[in-house]
Design a protein around this motif. Sequence first.
Motif, PDB file in Angstrom:
ATOM      1  N   ARG A 141       0.822  -1.211   0.000  1.00  0.00           N
ATOM      2  CA  ARG A 141       0.000   0.000   0.000  1.00  0.00           C
ATOM      3  C   ARG A 141       0.857   1.262   0.000  1.00  0.00           C
ATOM      4  NH1 ARG A 141      -5.234   1.353   1.548  1.00  0.00           N
ATOM      5  NH2 ARG A 141      -5.508   3.385   2.528  1.00  0.00           N
ATOM      6  N   GLU A 142       1.947   1.242   0.789  1.00  0.00           N
ATOM      7  CA  GLU A 142       2.807   2.421   0.897  1.00  0.00           C
ATOM      8  C   GLU A 142       3.578   2.698  -0.389  1.00  0.00           C
ATOM      9  OE1 GLU A 142       2.707  -0.055   3.009  1.00  0.00           O
ATOM     10  OE2 GLU A 142       1.701   0.864   4.738  1.00  0.00           O
ATOM     11  N   ALA A 143       3.662   1.700  -1.278  1.00  0.00           N
ATOM     12  CA  ALA A 143       4.423   1.862  -2.516  1.00  0.00           C
ATOM     13  C   ALA A 143       3.534   2.177  -3.711  1.00  0.00           C
ATOM     14  CB  ALA A 143       5.236   0.598  -2.801  1.00  0.00           C
ATOM     15  N   LEU A 144       2.231   2.385  -3.491  1.00  0.00           N
ATOM     16  CA  LEU A 144       1.320   2.607  -4.606  1.00  0.00           C
ATOM     17  C   LEU A 144       1.689   3.838  -5.421  1.00  0.00           C
ATOM     18  CD1 LEU A 144      -2.196   1.716  -3.130  1.00  0.00           C
ATOM     19  CD2 LEU A 144      -1.075   0.655  -5.098  1.00  0.00           C
ATOM     20  N   SER A 145       2.066   4.913  -4.738  1.00  0.00           N
ATOM     21  CA  SER A 145       2.396   6.136  -5.468  1.00  0.00           C
ATOM     22  C   SER A 145       3.572   5.913  -6.411  1.00  0.00           C
ATOM     23  CB  SER A 145       2.713   7.268  -4.478  1.00  0.00           C
ATOM     24  OG  SER A 145       3.009   8.467  -5.166  1.00  0.00           O
ATOM     25  N   ARG A 146       4.608   5.247  -5.917  1.00  0.00           N
ATOM     26  CA  ARG A 146       5.776   4.965  -6.764  1.00  0.00           C
ATOM     27  C   ARG A 146       5.414   4.013  -7.901  1.00  0.00           C
ATOM     28  NH1 ARG A 146      10.677   6.550  -4.481  1.00  0.00           N
ATOM     29  NH2 ARG A 146      10.373   7.563  -2.473  1.00  0.00           N
ATOM     30  N   ALA A 147       4.566   3.035  -7.609  1.00  0.00           N
ATOM     31  CA  ALA A 147       4.166   2.094  -8.653  1.00  0.00           C
ATOM     32  C   ALA A 147       3.393   2.802  -9.758  1.00  0.00           C
ATOM     33  CB  ALA A 147       3.326   0.976  -8.044  1.00  0.00           C
ATOM     34  N   ASN A 148       2.432   3.641  -9.372  1.00  0.00           N
ATOM     35  CA  ASN A 148       1.668   4.383 -10.371  1.00  0.00           C
ATOM     36  C   ASN A 148       2.560   5.323 -11.174  1.00  0.00           C
ATOM     37  OD1 ASN A 148      -1.093   3.481 -10.053  1.00  0.00           O
ATOM     38  ND2 ASN A 148      -1.086   4.466  -8.045  1.00  0.00           N
ATOM     39  N   ALA A 149       3.506   5.966 -10.498  1.00  0.00           N
ATOM     40  CA  ALA A 149       4.404   6.878 -11.199  1.00  0.00           C
ATOM     41  C   ALA A 149       5.253   6.139 -12.231  1.00  0.00           C
ATOM     42  CB  ALA A 149       5.302   7.601 -10.191  1.00  0.00           C
ATOM     43  N   ARG A 150       5.768   4.988 -11.860  1.00  0.00           N
ATOM     44  CA  ARG A 150       6.619   4.241 -12.798  1.00  0.00           C
ATOM     45  C   ARG A 150       5.812   3.666 -13.951  1.00  0.00           C
ATOM     46  NH1 ARG A 150      10.967   1.256  -8.712  1.00  0.00           N
ATOM     47  NH2 ARG A 150      11.789   3.207  -7.837  1.00  0.00           N
ATOM     48  N   LEU A 151       4.586   3.247 -13.674  1.00  0.00           N
ATOM     49  CA  LEU A 151       3.730   2.772 -14.744  1.00  0.00           C
ATOM     50  C   LEU A 151       3.451   3.886 -15.750  1.00  0.00           C
ATOM     51  CD1 LEU A 151       1.103   0.558 -12.855  1.00  0.00           C
ATOM     52  CD2 LEU A 151       2.564  -0.191 -14.736  1.00  0.00           C
ATOM     53  N   MET A 152       3.032   5.040 -15.262  1.00  0.00           N
ATOM     54  CA  MET A 152       2.678   6.140 -16.154  1.00  0.00           C
ATOM     55  C   MET A 152       3.887   6.676 -16.903  1.00  0.00           C
ATOM     56  SD  MET A 152      -0.180   8.293 -13.995  1.00  0.00           S
ATOM     57  CE  MET A 152      -1.540   7.450 -13.185  1.00  0.00           C
ATOM     58  N   THR A 153       5.029   6.754 -16.221  1.00  0.00           N
ATOM     59  CA  THR A 153       6.237   7.257 -16.879  1.00  0.00           C
ATOM     60  C   THR A 153       6.700   6.297 -17.967  1.00  0.00           C
ATOM     61  OG1 THR A 153       6.899   8.345 -14.826  1.00  0.00           O
ATOM     62  CG2 THR A 153       8.588   8.076 -16.518  1.00  0.00           C
ATOM     63  N   GLY A 154       6.715   5.013 -17.663  1.00  0.00           N
ATOM     64  CA  GLY A 154       7.117   4.028 -18.657  1.00  0.00           C
ATOM     65  C   GLY A 154       6.204   4.046 -19.870  1.00  0.00           C
ATOM     66  N   GLN A 155       4.901   4.170 -19.641  1.00  0.00           N
ATOM     67  CA  GLN A 155       3.956   4.219 -20.747  1.00  0.00           C
ATOM     68  C   GLN A 155       4.147   5.479 -21.580  1.00  0.00           C
ATOM     69  OE1 GLN A 155       0.458   3.684 -18.238  1.00  0.00           O
ATOM     70  NE2 GLN A 155       0.001   1.762 -19.264  1.00  0.00           N
ATOM     71  N   GLU A 156       4.424   6.601 -20.917  1.00  0.00           N
ATOM     72  CA  GLU A 156       4.635   7.856 -21.639  1.00  0.00           C
ATOM     73  C   GLU A 156       5.876   7.781 -22.520  1.00  0.00           C
ATOM     74  OE1 GLU A 156       3.687  11.784 -22.751  1.00  0.00           O
ATOM     75  OE2 GLU A 156       2.533  10.352 -21.547  1.00  0.00           O
ATOM     76  N   VAL A 157       6.958   7.274 -21.979  1.00  0.00           N
ATOM     77  CA  VAL A 157       8.201   7.154 -22.760  1.00  0.00           C
ATOM     78  C   VAL A 157       8.001   6.229 -23.950  1.00  0.00           C
ATOM     79  CG1 VAL A 157      10.572   6.308 -22.721  1.00  0.00           C
ATOM     80  CG2 VAL A 157       9.722   7.699 -20.829  1.00  0.00           C
ATOM     81  N   MET A 158       7.420   5.065 -23.703  1.00  0.00           N
ATOM     82  CA  MET A 158       7.260   4.081 -24.765  1.00  0.00           C
ATOM     83  C   MET A 158       6.286   4.555 -25.834  1.00  0.00           C
ATOM     84  SD  MET A 158       8.399   1.247 -25.875  1.00  0.00           S
ATOM     85  CE  MET A 158       9.213   0.488 -24.454  1.00  0.00           C
ATOM     86  N   GLY A 159       5.217   5.209 -25.411  1.00  0.00           N
ATOM     87  CA  GLY A 159       4.227   5.655 -26.382  1.00  0.00           C
ATOM     88  C   GLY A 159       4.658   6.860 -27.181  1.00  0.00           C
TER      89      GLY A 159
END
Length: 408
Positions: A141-159
Amino acid sequence: MLMRRGGEQAAVLAWRGGFGRLWTAAVISRFGDALRGAALPLLAVSLTDSPVLVSLVTACGFLPWLLFGLLGGAIADRVDQRRAMWVVDGIRAVLMGGFAVAVWLGHATIGLLLALAFALTTLQTLFDNAATALLPSVVEREALSRANARLMTGQEVMGRFVGAPLVPVLLGLGVAMPYAADAATYLVAALLIASLGAAAPERAPRPSGGSLRRDIAEGIGVLWRDRVLRGLCVSTTLCNIGIGALIAALVLHVTGWLDAGNTGYAVVITAYGIGSVAGGLVAARVAERLGEYRALVLCGAAQTGALVALGTIRSLAAAIAAMGVFAFAGIIWNVTEVTMTQRRSPADLLGRVSSAFRTLSIAGSPVGALLGGVTAAAWGLNTPALGCAVLVAGGVLALVPGMRTVIN
């Protein structure tokens, strides 16, 4: 909800195991989406000379959310979310593979293209709601913010920086190649998600005779009764109306009002992408240091200032800087918004709460796009940017009623 302060130890996000595979699946899938998203409009204009039919391709990216978004959330809370995600991606792989064959054989029509776009987005309503509900069972639960950030950043770079620039290369190899590659990414993503060992979130026993309508109403009720989530949803919807207007008129703003031409527009869009990636890299740290609510208010204020500069300073350099700041703050907002929704929603209702949130906020984008065209024609090409500034500022004010609930 207790907030994380800057002095607390940051949560560690492990890449091994479930999150690493989920992140890889999301990034690969976004790569395929970028290929398809860049290639479909080019195919559409080769199949029809009707502006209405071409615009319907974009509309198909919104309409299924309005029609089926709430239903997708209700289903996501009833089924094994991991299984729902890989089954959906498997179906999308089959659809895209069939479409690639049709394009290769010269049998593609504008009707087939519209049907494909509608079907893919309809399936996405289940996939996205299931993914939002699944993530809390994959990471702490405490890592959700980092997980969401890495998901969105990775998707932005790749897309934005990998997928879209490759489309001309793939089209050079064959007109069907972008769609065949998209089908392959769906298949790979499905296999990765199927391999997840995530445990399903705990769910309260479902009352006998429960209907999907009752499930949907329950999710909307949770969203409405939670003062923080309700304010955040209203705020995001207002912002999306403004952003819809801004994006719809941005090419006219840059090429017309700024007289910067196509090159200037390309540079502004690139600045937006760079700002998004940079914001994603620091989003979790900003939310942890400031607290989630303060981060939202600060980001909204920064976006408002950037939009005012964009709409009043007739300079390409100012537009580049403004769009970079706007995107930087926007990705922090998005990461924080999703994380707050995941943390505040009951685990057995997360799919329904997130679908209600998404459906309401996404509805603002097409409304804004229409307003952007109308206001640009009536009052000037810079008006949508200024209107967006007003709506984002209104979005920040909409957060105020829930402030005492969060900040303590």
